[in-house]
Design a protein around this motif. Structure first.
Motif, PDB file in Angstrom:
ATOM      1  N   LYS A 156       0.836  -1.200   0.000  1.00 11.72           N
ATOM      2  CA  LYS A 156       0.000   0.000   0.000  1.00 11.72           C
ATOM      3  C   LYS A 156       0.873   1.254   0.000  1.00 11.72           C
ATOM      4  CE  LYS A 156      -3.034  -2.704   3.008  1.00 11.72           C
ATOM      5  NZ  LYS A 156      -3.634  -2.792   4.349  1.00 11.72           N
ATOM      6  N   SER A 157       0.227   2.386  -0.182  1.00 11.73           N
ATOM      7  CA  SER A 157       0.942   3.654  -0.055  1.00 11.73           C
ATOM      8  C   SER A 157       1.546   3.759   1.335  1.00 11.73           C
ATOM      9  CB  SER A 157      -0.003   4.828  -0.282  1.00 11.73           C
ATOM     10  OG  SER A 157      -0.539   4.791  -1.591  1.00 11.73           O
ATOM     11  N   ASN A 158       2.765   4.270   1.408  1.00 15.66           N
ATOM     12  CA  ASN A 158       3.469   4.477   2.678  1.00 15.66           C
ATOM     13  C   ASN A 158       3.790   3.180   3.414  1.00 15.66           C
ATOM     14  OD1 ASN A 158       3.224   7.285   2.241  1.00 15.66           O
ATOM     15  ND2 ASN A 158       1.219   7.307   3.249  1.00 15.66           N
ATOM     16  N   THR A 159       3.822   2.059   2.685  1.00 15.37           N
ATOM     17  CA  THR A 159       4.193   0.790   3.311  1.00 15.37           C
ATOM     18  C   THR A 159       5.632   0.819   3.811  1.00 15.37           C
ATOM     19  OG1 THR A 159       2.659  -0.602   2.057  1.00 15.37           O
ATOM     20  CG2 THR A 159       4.649  -1.661   2.869  1.00 15.37           C
ATOM     21  N   PHE A 160       6.554   1.300   2.974  1.00 16.25           N
ATOM     22  CA  PHE A 160       7.974   1.148   3.274  1.00 16.25           C
ATOM     23  C   PHE A 160       8.521   2.316   4.078  1.00 16.25           C
ATOM     24  CE2 PHE A 160       7.556  -1.418  -0.681  1.00 16.25           C
ATOM     25  CZ  PHE A 160       7.871  -2.647  -0.121  1.00 16.25           C
ATOM     26  N   ARG A 161       9.334   1.969   5.069  1.00 13.93           N
ATOM     27  CA  ARG A 161       9.981   2.958   5.926  1.00 13.93           C
ATOM     28  C   ARG A 161      11.474   2.638   5.989  1.00 13.93           C
ATOM     29  NH1 ARG A 161       5.434   4.726   9.144  1.00 13.93           N
ATOM     30  NH2 ARG A 161       3.642   4.262   7.800  1.00 13.93           N
ATOM     31  N   ASP A 195       7.470 -20.093  18.157  1.00 16.69           N
ATOM     32  CA  ASP A 195       6.348 -20.795  18.771  1.00 16.69           C
ATOM     33  C   ASP A 195       5.149 -19.881  18.978  1.00 16.69           C
ATOM     34  OD1 ASP A 195       7.123 -23.722  19.763  1.00 16.69           O
ATOM     35  OD2 ASP A 195       8.900 -22.465  19.888  1.00 16.69           O
ATOM     36  N   GLN A 196       5.304 -18.599  18.664  1.00 18.93           N
ATOM     37  CA  GLN A 196       4.217 -17.624  18.784  1.00 18.93           C
ATOM     38  C   GLN A 196       3.684 -17.278  17.398  1.00 18.93           C
ATOM     39  OE1 GLN A 196       3.211 -16.820  21.888  1.00 18.93           O
ATOM     40  NE2 GLN A 196       4.846 -18.173  22.612  1.00 18.93           N
ATOM     41  N   SER A 197       2.368 -17.180  17.271  1.00 19.66           N
ATOM     42  CA  SER A 197       1.756 -16.846  15.982  1.00 19.66           C
ATOM     43  C   SER A 197       0.972 -15.545  16.100  1.00 19.66           C
ATOM     44  CB  SER A 197       0.828 -17.972  15.518  1.00 19.66           C
ATOM     45  OG  SER A 197      -0.235 -18.153  16.443  1.00 19.66           O
ATOM     46  N   SER A 198       0.538 -15.021  14.957  1.00 19.68           N
ATOM     47  CA  SER A 198      -0.241 -13.779  14.935  1.00 19.68           C
ATOM     48  C   SER A 198      -1.173 -13.796  13.729  1.00 19.68           C
ATOM     49  CB  SER A 198       0.692 -12.564  14.854  1.00 19.68           C
ATOM     50  OG  SER A 198       1.428 -12.581  13.647  1.00 19.68           O
ATOM     51  N   PHE A 222      11.875  -1.378   5.615  1.00 22.89           N
ATOM     52  CA  PHE A 222      10.955  -2.078   6.497  1.00 22.89           C
ATOM     53  C   PHE A 222       9.515  -1.784   6.100  1.00 22.89           C
ATOM     54  CE2 PHE A 222      14.945  -1.014   8.437  1.00 22.89           C
ATOM     55  CZ  PHE A 222      15.378  -2.226   8.943  1.00 22.89           C
ATOM     56  N   ALA A 223       8.619  -2.721   6.409  1.00 19.58           N
ATOM     57  CA  ALA A 223       7.222  -2.600   5.962  1.00 19.58           C
ATOM     58  C   ALA A 223       6.298  -2.231   7.119  1.00 19.58           C
ATOM     59  CB  ALA A 223       6.771  -3.906   5.324  1.00 19.58           C
ATOM     60  N   THR A 224       6.722  -1.297   7.931  1.00 15.77           N
ATOM     61  CA  THR A 224       5.933  -0.936   9.108  1.00 15.77           C
ATOM     62  C   THR A 224       4.612  -0.279   8.747  1.00 15.77           C
ATOM     63  OG1 THR A 224       7.258   1.089   9.263  1.00 15.77           O
ATOM     64  CG2 THR A 224       7.903  -0.760  10.665  1.00 15.77           C
ATOM     65  N   GLY A 225       4.461   0.137   7.481  1.00 19.30           N
ATOM     66  CA  GLY A 225       3.186   0.703   7.043  1.00 19.30           C
ATOM     67  C   GLY A 225       2.138  -0.362   6.764  1.00 19.30           C
ATOM     68  N   GLY A 226       2.546  -1.631   6.711  1.00 14.31           N
ATOM     69  CA  GLY A 226       1.606  -2.735   6.516  1.00 14.31           C
ATOM     70  C   GLY A 226       1.341  -3.042   5.051  1.00 14.31           C
ATOM     71  N   TYR A 227       1.151  -4.339   4.744  1.00 19.07           N
ATOM     72  CA  TYR A 227       0.829  -4.766   3.389  1.00 19.07           C
ATOM     73  C   TYR A 227      -0.075  -5.994   3.455  1.00 19.07           C
ATOM     74  CZ  TYR A 227       4.500  -8.316   4.083  1.00 19.07           C
ATOM     75  OH  TYR A 227       5.266  -9.348   4.569  1.00 19.07           O
ATOM     76  N   PHE A 275      -7.837 -18.402  -1.067  1.00 19.02           N
ATOM     77  CA  PHE A 275      -6.642 -17.845  -0.429  1.00 19.02           C
ATOM     78  C   PHE A 275      -6.851 -17.710   1.076  1.00 19.02           C
ATOM     79  CE2 PHE A 275      -6.627 -16.249  -4.737  1.00 19.02           C
ATOM     80  CZ  PHE A 275      -5.294 -16.279  -5.116  1.00 19.02           C
ATOM     81  N   TYR A 276      -5.758 -17.867   1.817  1.00 16.96           N
ATOM     82  CA  TYR A 276      -5.702 -17.339   3.174  1.00 16.96           C
ATOM     83  C   TYR A 276      -5.175 -15.924   3.039  1.00 16.96           C
ATOM     84  CZ  TYR A 276      -6.746 -21.725   5.513  1.00 16.96           C
ATOM     85  OH  TYR A 276      -7.375 -22.856   5.968  1.00 16.96           O
ATOM     86  N   ALA A 277      -6.025 -14.946   3.365  1.00 17.61           N
ATOM     87  CA  ALA A 277      -5.718 -13.546   3.095  1.00 17.61           C
ATOM     88  C   ALA A 277      -5.436 -12.804   4.399  1.00 17.61           C
ATOM     89  CB  ALA A 277      -6.883 -12.889   2.357  1.00 17.61           C
ATOM     90  N   PHE A 278      -4.230 -12.280   4.514  1.00 19.03           N
ATOM     91  CA  PHE A 278      -3.820 -11.519   5.695  1.00 19.03           C
ATOM     92  C   PHE A 278      -3.623 -10.067   5.295  1.00 19.03           C
ATOM     93  CE2 PHE A 278      -2.342 -15.864   6.119  1.00 19.03           C
ATOM     94  CZ  PHE A 278      -2.715 -16.202   7.412  1.00 19.03           C
ATOM     95  N   ASP A 279      -4.085  -9.149   6.144  1.00 10.95           N
ATOM     96  CA  ASP A 279      -3.841  -7.735   5.878  1.00 10.95           C
ATOM     97  C   ASP A 279      -3.024  -7.125   7.014  1.00 10.95           C
ATOM     98  OD1 ASP A 279      -5.649  -7.483   7.957  1.00 10.95           O
ATOM     99  OD2 ASP A 279      -7.264  -6.686   6.725  1.00 10.95           O
ATOM    100  N   SER A 280      -2.471  -5.974   6.751  1.00 12.08           N
ATOM    101  CA  SER A 280      -1.666  -5.234   7.730  1.00 12.08           C
ATOM    102  C   SER A 280      -0.475  -6.037   8.243  1.00 12.08           C
ATOM    103  CB  SER A 280      -2.536  -4.768   8.911  1.00 12.08           C
ATOM    104  OG  SER A 280      -3.608  -3.972   8.454  1.00 12.08           O
ATOM    105  N   VAL A 281       0.142  -6.813   7.351  1.00  3.83           N
ATOM    106  CA  VAL A 281       1.353  -7.543   7.714  1.00  3.83           C
ATOM    107  C   VAL A 281       2.512  -6.545   7.742  1.00  3.83           C
ATOM    108  CG1 VAL A 281       2.911  -9.437   7.083  1.00  3.83           C
ATOM    109  CG2 VAL A 281       0.445  -9.610   6.599  1.00  3.83           C
ATOM    110  N   THR A 282       3.313  -6.579   8.794  1.00  7.68           N
ATOM    111  CA  THR A 282       4.368  -5.578   8.929  1.00  7.68           C
ATOM    112  C   THR A 282       5.779  -6.155   8.900  1.00  7.68           C
ATOM    113  OG1 THR A 282       4.198  -5.696  11.344  1.00  7.68           O
ATOM    114  CG2 THR A 282       2.906  -3.984  10.229  1.00  7.68           C
ATOM    115  N   ASN A 283       5.929  -7.470   9.017  1.00  4.11           N
ATOM    116  CA  ASN A 283       7.283  -8.009   9.008  1.00  4.11           C
ATOM    117  C   ASN A 283       7.655  -8.527   7.622  1.00  4.11           C
ATOM    118  OD1 ASN A 283       5.321 -10.126   9.660  1.00  4.11           O
ATOM    119  ND2 ASN A 283       7.074 -11.489   9.770  1.00  4.11           N
TER     120      ASN A 283
END
Length: 203
Positions: free
Chosen positions: A12-17, A114-117, A75-80, A133-141
């Motif tokens: 998305k816009s502003n994803t990368f920092r 061992d931790q999930s999100s 880094f993708a702290t803006g989320g994708y 699809f398994y669709a995830f949003d706002s992924v930051t790592n």
């Protein structure tokens, strides 16, 4: 990005920092993607569907994502958005796991935290293509990311021993894997008993 194996990524816009958290709004960001979808991919890339705590995971696919600007990591702290294509509709809940590279005598292998999100309860259907699809949003790592869930069974457990022909097969030149086809999972037998030239889980 529509990857060869069906993985879809939307930045998305502003994803990368940058490393200081500043939004990157100029220049060319280079993205490198590796898909790990089937046991053959897992073995070839030494990526296993087990956690550091020896828990087996059922895999819906994994990726390794790297992003750089002028050779420097971003880094993708803006989320994708990240979508893992599945062969069919599924109501198995999936979550995201972060990869951890563990050094060993063969160079390094990827295991999972061992931790999930970001748990998703079921697949969603793309009405345009009728794909699931398994669709995830706002992924930051970035880096290694796995779409999995913990596999569990009430059946009795056992270790597995693989006896090689002689001591010329050892932990520095031999790798032994077990593939669980029904859950799209691969584990490595890392424990090596030199006197008996035996590989096993060790737990």
């Amino acid at each position: 990005i529509n990857a060869a194996g069906g993985t879809r990524i939307v930045f998305k816009s502003n994803t990368f920092r940058d490393a200081l958290g500043n939004v990157i709004n100029s220049g060319t960001v280079k993205v490198e993607l590796t898909e790990i979808l089937k046991p053959a991919d897992m073995i070839a890339n030494r990526v296993y569907t087990t956690t550091l705590g020896h828990q087996i995971l059922r895999s819906g696919g994994a990726v390794n994502l790297k992003a750089t600007l002028d050779g420097n990591p971003v880094f993708a702290t803006g989320g994708y958005d990240l979508k893992f294509k599945q062969d069919a509709e599924s109501d198995n809940p999936m979550a995201l796991f972060t990869g951890i590279t563990s050094a060993d005598s063969m160079g390094g292998a990827v295991f999972w935290s061992d931790q999930s999100s970001n748990t998703i309860e079921r697949t969603t259907k793309d009405d345009g293509t009728n794909e699931f699809f398994y669709a995830f949003d706002s992924v930051t790592n970035l880096n290694w990311i796995n779409c999995d869930y913990f596999y569990s069974s009430t059946d009795p457990k056992t270790d597995i021993n693989v006896v090689t022909p002689d001591s010329s097969y050892n932990a520095t030149n031999t790798q032994v894997f077990i593939v669980f086809k029904s859950i799209n999972s691969v584990s490595g037998l890392w424990n090596y008993n030199a006197p008996n030239h035996v590989f096993n889980f060790g737990y």
